[in-house]
Design an enzyme around this catalytic site. Structure first.
Site, mmCIF file in Angstrom:
data_model
loop_
_atom_site.group_PDB
_atom_site.id
_atom_site.type_symbol
_atom_site.label_atom_id
_atom_site.label_comp_id
_atom_site.label_asym_id
_atom_site.label_seq_id
_atom_site.Cartn_x
_atom_site.Cartn_y
_atom_site.Cartn_z
ATOM 1 C CB SER A 186 -0.970 -0.009 1.189
ATOM 2 O OG SER A 186 -1.941 -1.007 0.991
ATOM 3 C CE LYS A 222 -8.780 -5.891 5.414
ATOM 4 N NZ LYS A 222 -9.121 -6.573 4.165
ATOM 5 C CG ASP A 230 -11.153 -5.373 1.035
ATOM 6 O OD1 ASP A 230 -10.236 -4.715 0.502
ATOM 7 O OD2 ASP A 230 -11.056 -5.865 2.172
#
Ligand code: ATR
Length: 280
Positions: A19, A68, A104
């Site tokens: 990222s 997450k 996502d």
């Protein structure tokens, strides 16, 4: 002088994350002030890290494995996708509140739209292999596009639980039913870790799949998995998993840095070179 916006990706471990490369590419090519850093935070330190985001001067960031789901408890506002998927991968501030979203499913769909235009035009059946965290996002995206979904997973109970979460258009099935499901599938998606470098191969006989079916894999190391190679050799349209990584990053970048970035061939080439170099 205005503060330089700082964003991050938090995970544990985090060294492998691409990222920073991705967001760094956009910051540089758009000529924007800002930085994006990777931060390793162990699970027992996550609460403290999130509570200190504002004071540390962060405008937001990404959340990855294993945080997450845990991070959801500290978010003051969740977007619809995060709620449906049960996980947050993007954080930002809005009206002084910490917001959590999940990009996502967006990334998965945008990648298919770019790589196999019209893939969902006639609806139909999506056959999803795997029932882990990635699968939850994929199944959410597919149901949003009106697809019927069948989930096949090594552990049947996980497939059952995922199907139950999404209701009547999603069902679980056994590996033993794979041949029948392939006959009816319009889209085949691998969300398992099988086929990833260092993992066992995914061996699926694609013979029953109709010629018009699209095949995609969320694994992108290697870029062309055995599944995609076999599908390509049979003449199917195939979409590799790297584009999902690129596209899921778009909404976060826009929130933090104020410009909606574009997934270009140049960006893809830069990240592809890094994947091919086998860095992490
Ligand atoms: P992710 O967040 O990438 O989805 P995950 O939540 O750990 O990772 O899910 C991994 C998926 O790959 C699961 O569907 C897992 O199947 P189980 O639910 O049976 O564990 C699947 N998987 C991993 N290794 C596998 C293997 N050797 N054979 C079959 N499926 C496998």
């Amino acid at each position: 002088m205005l503060d330089t916006p700082r964003a991050f990706v938090v995970g544990h471990p985090i060294a492998h994350s691409r990222s920073p490369l991705l967001h760094g590419f956009w910051l540089k090519s758009l000529g924007l002030p800002g930085c994006y850093e990777k931060i390793d935070v162990a699970p027992d330190a996550l609460d403290g890290f999130i509570a200190g985001l504002r004071a540390a001067g962060f405008v937001g960031g990404n959340v990855t494995v294993p945080h997450k789901t845990a991070v959801m408890a500290q978010v003051q506002r969740l977007d619809e996708a995060a709620r449906a998927i049960g996980a947050v991968n993007t954080l930002w501030f809005e009206d002084g509140r910490l917001c959590g979203g999940n990009t996502d499913a967006f990334g998965f769909l945008a990648n298919l739209d770019a790589g196999a235009p019209g893939w969902d035009a006639a609806g139909g059946l999506a056959l999803v292999l795997g029932a882990g965290g990635a699968s939850r996002a994929v199944v959410h995206g597919l149901t949003e596009r009106g697809m019927t979904v069948a989930i096949v997973n090594r552990t049947r109970t996980a497939a059952d639980a995922l199907a139950h979460r999404f209701g009547a258009t999603v069902r679980a099935a056994d590996w033993a039913d794979l041949t029948d499901l392939l006959v009816g599938a319009d889209l085949l998606v691998n969300t398992t870790s099988l086929g990833m470098a260092g993992q066992p191969p995914l061996t699926v006989d694609l013979t029953p799949l109709k010629a018009a079916a699209v095949v995609t894999d969320i694994v992108y190391v290697p870029l062309e998995t055995d599944l995609l190679r076999a599908a390509r050799a049979r003449g199917h349209r195939v979409v590799d998993g790297l584009g999902m990584l690129l596209h899921q990053a778009v909404p976060g970048f826009e929130r933090w840095f104020g410009v909606r970035p574009v997934v270009t061939g140049e960006l893809r080439a830069a990240i592809e070179a890094n994947v091919r170099a086998g860095a992490a």
